[in-house]
Enzyme design. Structure first.
Site, mmCIF file in Angstrom:
data_model
loop_
_atom_site.group_PDB
_atom_site.id
_atom_site.type_symbol
_atom_site.label_atom_id
_atom_site.label_comp_id
_atom_site.label_asym_id
_atom_site.label_seq_id
_atom_site.Cartn_x
_atom_site.Cartn_y
_atom_site.Cartn_z
ATOM 1 N N CYS B 37 40.768 49.113 36.970
ATOM 2 C CA CYS B 37 41.570 48.471 38.013
ATOM 3 C C CYS B 37 43.033 48.352 37.599
ATOM 4 O O CYS B 37 43.864 47.870 38.362
ATOM 5 C CB CYS B 37 41.016 47.089 38.346
ATOM 6 S SG CYS B 37 39.308 47.129 38.883
ATOM 7 N N ASP B 39 44.281 46.454 35.173
ATOM 8 C CA ASP B 39 44.669 45.162 34.595
ATOM 9 C C ASP B 39 43.594 44.680 33.625
ATOM 10 O O ASP B 39 42.435 44.570 34.009
ATOM 11 C CB ASP B 39 44.732 44.053 35.673
ATOM 12 C CG ASP B 39 45.866 44.246 36.648
ATOM 13 O OD1 ASP B 39 47.013 44.206 36.221
ATOM 14 O OD2 ASP B 39 45.568 44.417 37.848
ATOM 15 N N CYS B 63 50.672 45.625 34.860
ATOM 16 C CA CYS B 63 52.042 45.737 35.341
ATOM 17 C C CYS B 63 52.862 44.558 34.812
ATOM 18 O O CYS B 63 52.338 43.651 34.161
ATOM 19 C CB CYS B 63 52.060 45.758 36.866
ATOM 20 S SG CYS B 63 51.454 44.243 37.602
ATOM 21 N N CYS B 106 47.422 39.133 39.921
ATOM 22 C CA CYS B 106 47.822 38.976 38.515
ATOM 23 C C CYS B 106 47.695 37.514 38.086
ATOM 24 O O CYS B 106 47.256 37.214 36.972
ATOM 25 C CB CYS B 106 49.263 39.438 38.303
ATOM 26 S SG CYS B 106 49.530 41.183 38.662
#
Lengths: 426, 133
Positions: B37, B39, B63, B106
């Site tokens: 994914c 992350d 990211c 996130c």
């Protein structure tokens, strides 16, 4: 005189913008597959046609029209020459997206009473895939050929996919993400033998690799202006005259462009596409060699500095201006954020709601975790050795920094196979 | 996409990057997300006998917003009790960093990571107690 002065000013500005010394704050442009700066020589050719030599090329009654028509026809010949076509076979459009739509939908609709099947490939540009999906909704059948791990289609699978109901095969010449060159000549031969039209999206190939519509048995070619140092907003479609390919136009109007594309031709843009084509034709050989040198320099420097980097797509069957590399254990968007002084693009799609990485890389069988770590580095006419060296060093330094922060890199160093961990999907 | 100043600051100067020995009895480790994914966060806490988080470390694959979210959380939980740290909400992280809607996940991941680290520490402790009894 005023036009000449303006030309000189534009040329100075373009050259200044393109010759930034690395690291001065303006990002180094390494995204030549996204778009290219217009060559100053192209701008120079275009400028007079905005005012001093303006005119509607379809005006039949006065010198303004005749003069504009002459300029458009000269440009048409320049475009045709680059693919060894007859100028009468070139239709100006707004760009490759329109050309692809016109070719695919136009042919499908014209021959729909006899044939209803189209063959394309999973790594095509979105506009080709979307046009095909649209036709599926209308009742056409579409075969999406897979690609091998090198990014190229399997010719045996192509042969197997063609039936007596197949009207069109649409396979791109050069992929926009990974730069691989499909076996266009072989595809053309197969299509001709089977009596199927062959369309190829050449947005990334036109002006970059030699194309010959006769020798390669191509029936339709999509062309883009802004990918070859020409202006945005102009493209072309080659439509074969013998044997004739017929199309239903996308929109209705004055019947310009042999009835296939109504609308007043944008004179300066047509001239720009012609000039860009002529420059590409003249300089392709030398430019290819120069870009190969730059590409190797960049790739080798990265390989020297970094372990576990992987090239996506075949290296040999590839335009020299493209590298697509996975930097294992470092997420692409995070990496780009650290490379503010480089203009590059990533195969990671962290920004999209789906969180899906590049469908092109996935089609090659690149694991999702590696697809998320990819960068596309595009080199072009104005890229220099110094820029490439600077880019390689910056990328290497940033990858090293982010790997220290990466839990996946840590696991790899400890010998833990990240596939052995049961990850929660989110 | 334009990142907020705070995201850029945490990305460029991440706080508390590193790792503790995950076998240490005073350390709790949370590993959340998935490489597929894009992350993965690893967040670790070092807890005093009194139940206070003395130190925190992270490593993140993701990211800039994911890196910033985990960096921020390590700062916030230091000096907090386990119960206090457990009440941390992703919305606080998203608000502090001015995350846009596509980056909210996130902050969710950062909340999951701290909760996973606390749960890991507690599970270790109860195992130790069982072993002692």
């Amino acid at each position: 005189m005023r036009v000449n002065e303006a030309t000189a000013k534009v040329e100075t500005a373009v050259r200044a913008a393109l010759n930034n010394p690395p690291g001065d704050g303006t990002p180094i442009y390494l995204d030549y597959q996204a778009t290219t700066p217009t060559d100053p020589r192209v701008i120079e050719a275009m400028l007079p046609h905005f005012n001093a030599r303006f005119g509607n090329p379809h005006s039949r009654n006065h010198a303004y029209g005749w003069r504009a028509e002459d300029a458009v026809e000269a440009a048409r010949a320049q475009v045709a020459s680059l693919i060894k076509a007859n100028p009468k076979e070139i239709i100006f459009t707004s760009g490759a997206t329109e050309s692809n739509n016109l070719a695919i939908k136009g042919v499908a609709h014209f021959y729909k009473d006899k044939k209803d099947h189209i063959v394309t490939c999973v790594t095509e540009h979105k506009c080709v895939l979307d046009a095909c999906r649209h036709l599926e909704q209308e009742g056409f059948r579409v075969t999406y050929l897979p690609v091998r791990t090198d990014g190229l289609i399997d010719l045996e699978k192509l042969k197997e996919s063609i039936t007596d109901k197949t009207v069109l095969v649409s396979i791109m010449a050069v992929n926009n993400e990974i730069g691989v060159i499909q076996p266009v000549r072989e595809i053309g031969r197969i299509c001709r033998e089977r009596g199927v039209f062959f369309h190829t999206d050449c947005a990334q190939a036109f002006g970059k690799i030699p194309l010959d519509v006769e020798d390669m048995n191509i029936d339709l070619v999509s062309i883009s202006g802004h990918k070859i140092y020409g202006p945005m907003g102009i493209g072309a479609l080659y439509v074969r005259r013998r044997p004739r390919v017929r199309l239903v136009p996308l929109f209705n109007g004055g019947g310009q462009e042999r009835g296939m594309r109504s609308g007043t031709l944008p004179l300066p843009l047509c001239v720009g596409l012609g000039a860009a084509s002529a420059i590409a034709e003249k300089e392709m050989g030398a430019e290819t060699e120069r870009l190969k040198g730059l590409r190797d320099r960049l790739y080798n420097r990265l390989k020297q500095r970094l372990s576990e980097i992987y090239l996506n797509g075949d290296l040999e069957h590839r335009i020299p201006g493209n590298l697509n590399i996975s930097f294992a254990y470092v997420e692409g968007e995070g990496l780009m954020m650290g490379l503010k002084d480089l203009a590059v693009s990533s195969g990671s799609a962290c920004t999209s709601a789906s969180l899906e990485p590049s469908y092109v890389l996935r089609a090659l069988g690149v694991e999702e975790e590696l697809a998320h770590t990819s960068l596309r580095l595009g080199l072009g006419r104005f890229t220099t050795d110094a820029e490439v060296d600077y880019a390689a060093d910056r990328i290497a330094a940033e990858v090293e920094r982010l790997r220290i922060m990466s839990p996946l890199w840590e696991m790899a160093q400890e010998g833990i196979d990240i596939k052995s961990i049961k990850w929660a999907e989110h | 996409m334009a990142y907020s100043e705070k995201v850029i600051d945490h990305y460029e100067n991440p706080r508390n990057v590193g790792a503790f020995d995950k076998n240490d009895a005073s350390v709790g480790t949370g590993l959340v997300g998935a490489p597929a994914c894009g992350d993965v966060m690893k967040l670790q806490i070092k807890v005093s006998p009194e139940g206070i988080i003395e130190d925190a470390k992270f490593k993140t694959f993701g990211c800039g917003s994911a890196i910033a979210s985990s960096s921020l959380v390590t700062e916030w939980v230091k000096g907090k009790s386990l119960d206090e740290a457990f009440t941390l909400k992703n919305t606080q992280v998203a608000e502090h960093l001015s995350l846009p809607p596509v980056k909210i996940h996130c902050s969710v991941l950062a909340e999951d990571a701290i909760k996973a680290a606390i749960n890991d520490y507690k599970a270790k402790r109860s195992k130790d107690r069982e072993a002692a009894e």
